[in-house]
Design a protein around this motif. Structure first.
Motif, PDB file in Angstrom:
ATOM      1  N   VAL A  75       0.830  -1.216   0.000  1.00 48.47           N
ATOM      2  CA  VAL A  75       0.000   0.000   0.000  1.00 48.47           C
ATOM      3  C   VAL A  75       0.861   1.261   0.000  1.00 48.47           C
ATOM      4  O   VAL A  75       0.613   2.225   0.727  1.00 48.47           O
ATOM      5  CB  VAL A  75      -1.024   0.011   1.161  1.00 48.47           C
ATOM      6  N   GLY A  76       1.879   1.253  -0.835  1.00 48.06           N
ATOM      7  CA  GLY A  76       2.841   2.330  -0.847  1.00 48.06           C
ATOM      8  C   GLY A  76       2.493   3.457  -1.792  1.00 48.06           C
ATOM      9  O   GLY A  76       1.593   3.362  -2.635  1.00 48.06           O
ATOM     10  N   GLY A  99      -8.519  -1.766   1.867  1.00 42.48           N
ATOM     11  CA  GLY A  99      -8.112  -0.378   1.792  1.00 42.48           C
ATOM     12  C   GLY A  99      -6.637  -0.195   2.056  1.00 42.48           C
ATOM     13  O   GLY A  99      -5.795  -0.912   1.515  1.00 42.48           O
ATOM     14  N   HIS A 100      -6.327   0.772   2.932  1.00 43.29           N
ATOM     15  CA  HIS A 100      -4.922   1.099   3.218  1.00 43.29           C
ATOM     16  C   HIS A 100      -4.387   0.129   4.260  1.00 43.29           C
ATOM     17  O   HIS A 100      -4.235   0.449   5.438  1.00 43.29           O
ATOM     18  CB  HIS A 100      -4.821   2.539   3.700  1.00 43.29           C
ATOM     19  N   GLY A 101      -4.112  -1.068   3.814  1.00 36.60           N
ATOM     20  CA  GLY A 101      -3.779  -2.190   4.683  1.00 36.60           C
ATOM     21  C   GLY A 101      -4.914  -3.178   4.669  1.00 36.60           C
ATOM     22  O   GLY A 101      -6.074  -2.812   4.501  1.00 36.60           O
ATOM     23  N   PHE A 102      -4.589  -4.457   4.831  1.00 41.89           N
ATOM     24  CA  PHE A 102      -5.603  -5.502   4.735  1.00 41.89           C
ATOM     25  C   PHE A 102      -6.260  -5.744   6.092  1.00 41.89           C
ATOM     26  O   PHE A 102      -5.592  -5.738   7.129  1.00 41.89           O
ATOM     27  CB  PHE A 102      -4.995  -6.806   4.230  1.00 41.89           C
ATOM     28  N   ALA A 103      -7.578  -5.966   6.070  1.00 43.68           N
ATOM     29  CA  ALA A 103      -8.340  -6.215   7.289  1.00 43.68           C
ATOM     30  C   ALA A 103      -8.827  -7.650   7.386  1.00 43.68           C
ATOM     31  O   ALA A 103      -8.992  -8.183   8.480  1.00 43.68           O
ATOM     32  CB  ALA A 103      -9.540  -5.266   7.358  1.00 43.68           C
ATOM     33  N   ALA A 152      -9.506  -0.756  -2.738  1.00 43.44           N
ATOM     34  CA  ALA A 152     -10.323   0.321  -2.161  1.00 43.44           C
ATOM     35  C   ALA A 152      -9.490   1.292  -1.331  1.00 43.44           C
ATOM     36  O   ALA A 152     -10.024   1.997  -0.473  1.00 43.44           O
ATOM     37  CB  ALA A 152     -11.438  -0.276  -1.308  1.00 43.44           C
ATOM     38  N   ASP A 153      -8.186   1.343  -1.577  1.00 46.36           N
ATOM     39  CA  ASP A 153      -7.299   2.220  -0.812  1.00 46.36           C
ATOM     40  C   ASP A 153      -7.556   3.681  -1.188  1.00 46.36           C
ATOM     41  O   ASP A 153      -7.325   4.083  -2.326  1.00 46.36           O
ATOM     42  CB  ASP A 153      -5.846   1.845  -1.093  1.00 46.36           C
ATOM     43  N   ASN A 154      -8.013   4.477  -0.217  1.00 47.36           N
ATOM     44  CA  ASN A 154      -8.254   5.898  -0.446  1.00 47.36           C
ATOM     45  C   ASN A 154      -7.151   6.775   0.129  1.00 47.36           C
ATOM     46  O   ASN A 154      -7.236   7.999   0.065  1.00 47.36           O
ATOM     47  CB  ASN A 154      -9.603   6.306   0.173  1.00 47.36           C
ATOM     48  N   THR A 155      -6.136   6.155   0.713  1.00 46.96           N
ATOM     49  CA  THR A 155      -5.010   6.910   1.272  1.00 46.96           C
ATOM     50  C   THR A 155      -3.849   6.929   0.281  1.00 46.96           C
ATOM     51  O   THR A 155      -3.413   7.990  -0.154  1.00 46.96           O
ATOM     52  CB  THR A 155      -4.571   6.313   2.614  1.00 46.96           C
ATOM     53  N   ALA A 156      -3.324   5.747  -0.036  1.00 47.21           N
ATOM     54  CA  ALA A 156      -2.369   5.619  -1.142  1.00 47.21           C
ATOM     55  C   ALA A 156      -3.202   5.148  -2.333  1.00 47.21           C
ATOM     56  O   ALA A 156      -3.473   3.958  -2.491  1.00 47.21           O
ATOM     57  CB  ALA A 156      -1.266   4.632  -0.801  1.00 47.21           C
ATOM     58  N   ASP A 157      -3.632   6.093  -3.131  1.00 46.28           N
ATOM     59  CA  ASP A 157      -4.581   5.817  -4.213  1.00 46.28           C
ATOM     60  C   ASP A 157      -4.113   4.657  -5.092  1.00 46.28           C
ATOM     61  O   ASP A 157      -2.905   4.443  -5.280  1.00 46.28           O
ATOM     62  CB  ASP A 157      -4.746   7.086  -5.051  1.00 46.28           C
TER      63      ASP A 157
END
Length: 656
Positions: A530-531, A621-625, A589-594
């Motif tokens: 997520v870079g 998203g920004h990391g896996f849950a 769905a990462d909204n931090t690191a697009d």
């Protein structure tokens, strides 16, 4: 001091199947599984505990109200289908307030979304205190709050009453902050404090705002105070705090307080302050590290100790004659190698909810009866984790090429030079790696790798001067610090120089791809998770999303605005220089690191002729849950690392 186990709080959570001790590799799923609980709080009477419990599918967090009489009687509270909760607060003996929350993967637990809900502990009289309730046909929703709310103080002498800090999200770029006095039983609210701008307040024991912090046009703090109760706001004198004062704890006289203070950009120090006299007495502090937190007497008392964790964990007792200091010291002796925290205390001071954790243990929570001098285990967050099978994390300290002292962590299950994963933290500013249990680190250590974590310039815990020294240093100063940390570890026979890979998330993912560029030949592989990889693209994307003026100024100060300069320190724009195998991992769905960051790096590596191994996860998203995606990530990482620095890998000695 006697210890015994308490039956798990529900039948559903009673089941912790004991596995036989075997000298075999720990399953990947043990590191990927979510905790069985997020946290716990104690009722004012000490009769109940409220435990935040995720459902089996992880899509919801329920609040389980457990009666602590040994009966195991439990009431399950749900605050909406597929809803998480956090920040549980008891506002009365039979009333709780929770924040609606979302799961933050890189934090590994739910965090508030700024909406507040409340209920009796029997599950009745549930209501939305702050939040947006949509209309249902002709029926108008009860609440139309669009913004962020936090319970900041419970008025213990007024059951059910609390102070709530609310900041509107639709009232312009910088709305003012409003403090409401809220009846959490009826939802009735009354405004008690409002300034003309964004503000942060601190309250004495009666609930009167006495300290206020705002920001000037250069984002510097402006401190005000009420010298005595009922007085007008006035500028805080430098004899109390030259720059900042926060985390205050008050004596019963509502004049003497304990707080963390800075006069400039130095690490925060702990003081006792006479507000009316405008004087202060230093209690604890270090020139090279901030005080991390207080340890408090009873339910709402004054500090008996301070905690440091910038380089290594340590406790300094500042009130040696305190009965609470003596209790804490006794518990520390009962749990060697662990840190003990008092998390909650009953109103009468007899029942103490405390946690025990370490670098090898994710933590257990106990209930201690001071009268009976007995402790019972209440919560095991991850009962399948066996501390004796985990690796030890060792604090390190070294001096960089320009003479700056830096701190870091080295984790390993072996001795001597080890195949190593260098794992820089995200941020990069105002974040730090701290001693404690880390699932990713322990997973890597369980596979035979050492893990090296460097708290480079810009990291938190060392004061603002240290943090600001990393500004404008994404591609050089910070990378040099990581390089110097690795050199230290190699020189001290901790790292096998022929078996080193990079792995990091967010800014750590950026560094994972940047390090092979600035240090060709040093690494055998790199994993970006997520870079961010294309800095001009990042700033363009952020600008298009309508960031605030303060955010724009922050990026100008910390990253810069020269697009050509940003291009020179962007891995995606220097992909031909990345001469090692790369794995790229991202959430769709990462909204931090697009997601465009992943696409840019992927395309650049393909164009350079060495495409990356890729794992793109839907719904993350920004990391896996999701545990299944985390397990898949770890499985792929294990194969990838084994190929390049594992036992069967060809090393630099072969030239391959």
């Amino acid at each position: 001091m006697q210890f015994k186990s308490l039956a798990r709080w529900t039948c559903a959570l009673l089941v912790a199947v004991a596995a036989p001790a075997m000298a075999q590799q720990i399953p990947i799923t043990d590191f990927a599984k979510r905790s069985e609980a997020w946290g716990a709080t104690l009722s004012p009477t000490g009769e109940y505990a409220a435990i935040e419990v995720p459902t089996a599918d992880g899509q919801e967090t329920q609040l389980q109200i457990v009666k602590l009489d040994g009966s195991g009687k439990t009431q399950v509270l749900r605050f909406g289908k597929m809803e998480h909760v956090s920040d549980v607060t008891w506002t009365a003996d039979d009333r709780v307030v929770v924040a609606r929350a979302k799961l933050e993967p890189l934090m590994a637990r739910p965090y508030s979304t700024g909406q507040l809900m409340t209920a009796d502990i029997n599950g009745k009289n549930q209501d939305v205190l702050f939040g947006y309730v949509p209309d249902a046909g002709l029926v108008r929703g009860k609440r139309k709050d669009e913004g962020w709310a936090d319970v900041i103080k419970v008025l213990d002498d007024q059951p059910g009453m609390a102070l709530v800090d609310f900041t509107c999200a639709t009232c312009g770029k910088e709305p003012d902050t409003v403090i409401f006095r809220v009846d959490t039983r009826t939802g009735e609210r009354k405004e008690v404090e409002r300034g003309d701008k964004l503000a942060w307040y601190q309250f004495d024991r009666t609930g009167e705002a006495r300290i206020r912090r705002t920001l000037d046009d250069n984002d510097e703090p402006v401190m005000s105070y009420r010298r005595t109760k009922g007085a007008a706001w006035e500028p805080m004198p430098k004899s109390i705090a030259g720059r900042m004062l926060w985390n205050s704890r008050w004596e019963a006289d509502n004049n003497t307080l304990y707080a963390f203070v800075t006069d400039g950009l130095e690490p925060e120090q702990a003081y006792r302050i006479d507000l009316a006299a405008g004087t202060r007495t230093k209690l604890a502090g270090r020139p090279d590290a901030e005080v991390a937190n207080w340890m408090i007497e009873g339910r709402d008392g004054v500090p008996f100790a301070v905690y440091f964790n910038t380089d290594k964990p340590s406790i300094q007792y500042i009130k040696m004659d305190s009965e609470w200091a003596k209790l804490h010291a006794g518990l520390m002796k009962s749990f060697p190698g662990n840190i003990v925290w008092f998390n909650d205390v009953s109103r009468d001071g007899n029942k103490v909810l405390f946690s025990v954790s370490s670098d090898r243990s994710p933590g257990d929570w106990y209930l201690y009866d001071r009268a009976a001098k007995k402790a019972q285990k209440l919560v095991e967050f991850r009962p399948w984790v066996k501390p004796e099978t985990m690796a030890t994390t060792r604090p390190i300290s070294f001096t960089t090429r320009d003479g700056t002292q830096l701190f870091g962590l080295y984790t390993s299950k072996g001795n001597g030079p080890m195949p190593t994963v260098v794992m820089p933290h995200g941020g990069p500013y105002g974040v730090a790696d701290e001693w404690g249990f880390d699932s990713e680190v322990q997973f890597l250590a369980s596979r035979g790798y050492a893990v090296l974590q460097i708290n480079y310039r810009g990291s938190s815990g060392r004061g603002l001067a240290f943090e600001r020294s990393g500004w404008l240093g994404w591609g050089d100063k910070i990378q040099n610090d990581i390089t110097d940390g690795l050199k230290y570890a190699i020189d001290n026979k901790l790292v096998d120089p022929n078996r080193v890979c990079m792995f990091g998330a967010s800014f750590g993912g950026y560094s994972a791809l940047m390090q092979p560029i600035v240090n060709p030949g040093t690494y055998k592989c790199a994993i970006g998770y997520v870079g961010v990889y294309d800095l001009p693209l990042m700033r363009k994307t952020d600008g298009n999303q309508g960031e605030s003026d303060r955010s724009t100024r922050f990026w100008k100060r910390t990253l810069g605005t020269d697009t050509a300069a940003l291009a020179k320190i962007s891995p995606a724009l220097r992909a031909k220089e990345i001469g090692v195998p790369v794995m790229l991992v991202h959430g769709k769905a990462d909204n931090t690191a697009d997601l465009n960051q992943f696409k840019a790096m992927s395309a650049a590596l393909r164009e350079a002729g060495h495409p990356a191994e890729e794992f793109l996860a839907a719904g993350e998203g920004h990391g896996f849950a999701k545990p299944e995606n985390i397990a898949e990530l770890y499985t792929r990482m294990e194969k990838f690392l084994d190929k390049y620095i594992g036992p069967g890998a060809q090393t630099a000695a072969t030239g391959k």
